[in-house]
Design an enzyme around this catalytic site. Structure first.
Site, mmCIF file in Angstrom:
data_model
loop_
_atom_site.group_PDB
_atom_site.id
_atom_site.type_symbol
_atom_site.label_atom_id
_atom_site.label_comp_id
_atom_site.label_asym_id
_atom_site.label_seq_id
_atom_site.Cartn_x
_atom_site.Cartn_y
_atom_site.Cartn_z
ATOM 1 N N THR A 33 -4.898 0.903 -0.818
ATOM 2 C CA THR A 33 -5.250 -0.181 0.095
ATOM 3 C C THR A 33 -6.541 0.153 0.823
ATOM 4 O OG1 THR A 33 -4.356 -1.614 1.843
ATOM 5 C CG2 THR A 33 -3.817 0.732 1.992
ATOM 6 N N LYS B 271 -10.101 1.006 -2.438
ATOM 7 C CA LYS B 271 -9.887 0.412 -3.761
ATOM 8 C C LYS B 271 -11.053 0.654 -4.715
ATOM 9 C CE LYS B 271 -6.628 -3.027 -2.061
ATOM 10 N NZ LYS B 271 -6.243 -4.450 -1.973
ATOM 11 N N ASN C 173 -6.097 -1.202 -7.169
ATOM 12 C CA ASN C 173 -5.104 -1.054 -6.102
ATOM 13 C C ASN C 173 -3.861 -0.315 -6.591
ATOM 14 O OD1 ASN C 173 -3.966 -3.178 -7.705
ATOM 15 N ND2 ASN C 173 -2.751 -3.821 -5.939
ATOM 16 N N ASP D 249 -3.719 -6.833 -7.571
ATOM 17 C CA ASP D 249 -4.086 -7.829 -6.558
ATOM 18 C C ASP D 249 -4.441 -9.160 -7.219
ATOM 19 O OD1 ASP D 249 -3.731 -6.384 -4.221
ATOM 20 O OD2 ASP D 249 -5.777 -5.607 -4.186
ATOM 21 N N GLY E 80 -14.369 -6.779 0.652
ATOM 22 C CA GLY E 80 -13.754 -5.516 0.269
ATOM 23 C C GLY E 80 -12.948 -5.630 -1.004
ATOM 24 N N ALA F 102 -9.707 -6.363 -1.639
ATOM 25 C CA ALA F 102 -8.893 -7.567 -1.801
ATOM 26 C C ALA F 102 -9.777 -8.766 -2.106
ATOM 27 C CB ALA F 102 -8.071 -7.814 -0.542
ATOM 28 N N TYR G 59 -0.306 -9.690 5.507
ATOM 29 C CA TYR G 59 1.111 -10.061 5.456
ATOM 30 C C TYR G 59 1.917 -9.526 6.637
ATOM 31 C CZ TYR G 59 2.192 -5.328 3.778
ATOM 32 O OH TYR G 59 2.323 -3.969 3.666
#
Length: 510
Positions: free
Chosen positions: A296, A300, A322, A337, A367, A369, A452
């Site tokens: 994370t 990554k 990831n 991801d 980044g 994600a 999340y």
């Protein structure tokens, strides 16, 4: 058998006994009674003798320099431990610093011979670790060959755990070697796998007696301490921060349900250099049985570089990995991801009936994600505009996927039909922040937040109030995690069960 030792610290003897009894009921094998914290330790010994099971407690009277609170002379502390041994303690713990080059070594020898009590000879290093911790262990064993040698080192780097575990592994059931601090969890949880005499935990978060001491219920319920074997596989999440991660709770629950001999831990790793050294260290230590790791923020891209030719085509295309999978000394990298982002974006499209080929999508952040999200959006046909506080990273990402890069300050001007937050803004504990001003939200837009924890971020709460369709990060998290689990174990978990587990956990911590 590696003993799970609950450290008990309290001023009042009644409170200390209550904590100790509860710890023994809840799975601790032994309790360490910190006599240095009791208001009157000598007067408390009869109560300890009457209330605690004989042989299942350690008597410790720790000095200030070794992390305790006792200001008593060494001779008086030793006399207190003698009385504890006569009161039913199974072990006494005394510090190496107090017997080196002093007459106390002879008094201690007499005490041990007369009482037959078990003996832990300890040394605590709260600053820098000694250059050769093994030499400290050897010194302890030369002075008292029958002693359990205990060293506690402060983990400034995740790789410090390797030295502690190697010390433990070299002396099965005769050594305790642990790392203190958040980065030291690996040495504490894998103590049983490596054959330590014991490892320490606290009855609750507020009663820890050393930095980084995990809670008893986490050791027993979350990490399933006591079930580990010499071949227990090691999994974990690599990042900074990682304390908020739902991965340990979710994956350890899946391992337990599927009867997989494995444990999943959070690894706080701050730099790419620390990540490289840790991963190479795992490769050099097959006896740790490293198997799978979630990667994370902010690692990554670094994980992708580290894997080299072991990275699959999707992770190379995205430019981020990831997921790592170790197998027979080699490691492969993947990007799950993408699957998670695809599921979440398709949910948004189903709710809004938008046509991607006629729609603008704004991506906040550039980044790891964001790279997966931009890849999905581009593949679906969106016109993608990337807004990031690092203009250089945004431009590189945009060029790679045929997107646009705009300054962060202009993120409210494009009137996108889909907004995707790929920054950590709003993530626990920074729950009062948002990456997008609420007065710029269009009612017809869909807003997807990859964060999340919390499940409903401030961004989503304000988007819903503005009339937007919202998709939280749980959907992406569960789908990418399910893909990881399948890569690691060959088993496809139940998505509904995983989603319910995560939402229940998040609701419980509100």
């Amino acid at each position: 058998m590696t003993r799970l030792i609950a450290a008990i610290s309290s001023v009042a003897v009644d409170a200390a006994l209550q904590l100790a009894k509860r710890a023994l009921r809840e799975g601790a094998d032994v309790v360490e009674m910190r006599l240095d914290t009791l208001a009157d330790a000598a007067a408390a010994l009869p109560a300890l003798a009457a209330s605690l099971p004989e042989g299942r407690w350690i008597a410790t009277c720790r000095t200030l320099s070794e992390g305790g609170s006792s200001k008593e002379p060494d001779s008086r502390r030793l006399d207190l431990l003698r009385r504890a041994a006569e009161s039913g303690a199974g072990w006494i713990d005394f510090e190496l610093a107090s017997v080196t080059d002093s007459d106390l070594a002879g008094e201690l020898r007499t005490l041990l011979d007369r009482t037959g009590v078990g003996f832990i000879l300890s040394a605590h290093f709260f600053g820098n670790a000694p250059p050769n911790p093994a030499a400290t262990i050897e010194q302890m064993q030369s002075l008292f060959p029958e002693a359990i040698a205990k060293v506690a080192l402060t983990a400034h780097d995740i790789c410090d755990n390797f030295a502690a575990l190697e010390l433990t592994r070299a002396r099965p059931d005769r050594c305790i070697a642990i790392c203190m601090g958040e980065k030291g969890l690996l040495s504490r949880v894998l103590a049983g796998k490596c054959g330590a005499f014991g490892t320490y935990c606290s009855p609750s978060a507020s009663t820890a007696t050393a930095p980084g001491q995990p809670m008893l219920r986490h050791m027993t319920d979350l990490y399933r301490f006591g079930e580990h074997t010499g071949t227990t596989q090691l999994f974990g999440v690599l990042g900074s921060p990682v304390a908020h991660s739902m991965g340990p709770a979710m994956f350890n629950t899946l391992f337990a349900a599927d009867d997989v001999d494995a444990v999943y831990l959070p690894f706080h790793i701050e730099s790419a250099d620390e990540l490289d050294r840790f991963l190479f260290g795992l490769c050099d230590r097959p006896w740790l049985h490293p198997r799978g790791f979630s990667v994370t923020v902010p690692h990554k891209s670094a994980a992708l570089r580290w894997a080299g030719d072991g990275a699959d085509s999707l992770s190379r295309r995205i430019g981020a990995a990831n997921t790592l999978l170790f197998d027979s000394g080699s490691a492969a990298a993947f990007n799950t991801d993408y699957a998670g982002a695809l599921a979440a974006i398709q949910r948004a499209l189903q709710a809004t009936h938008a046509n991607p080929k006629e729609t603008n999508a704004a991506v906040l952040g550039a980044g790891g994600a964001a790279r997966a999200v931009v890849a999905v959006l581009s593949d679906l046909g969106f016109r993608v505009i990337i807004y990031a506080r690092s203009p250089g990273k945004a431009k590189v990402l945009a060029r790679q996927f045929g997107a646009e890069a705009q300054p962060w300050e202009k993120r409210t001007t494009s009137r996108p039909a889909l907004i995707v937050n790929c920054t950590p803004v709003g993530m626990y504990p920074d729950v009062d922040s948002t990456p997008f001003p609420p007065d710029a939200l269009e009612p017809a837009a869909a807003v997807f937040d990859t964060v999340y924890n919390p499940q409903e971020t401030r961004l989503l709460r304000e988007a819903r109030a503005a009339g937007c369709t919202t998709v939280d990060g749980v959907l992406m998290f569960v789908h990418q995690a399910a893909a990881q689990y399948e890569l690691w174990t060959g088993r496809r978990p139940d998505m509904e069960v995983m989603t319910r587990f995560v939402t229940d956990r998040l609701s419980a911590v509100r």
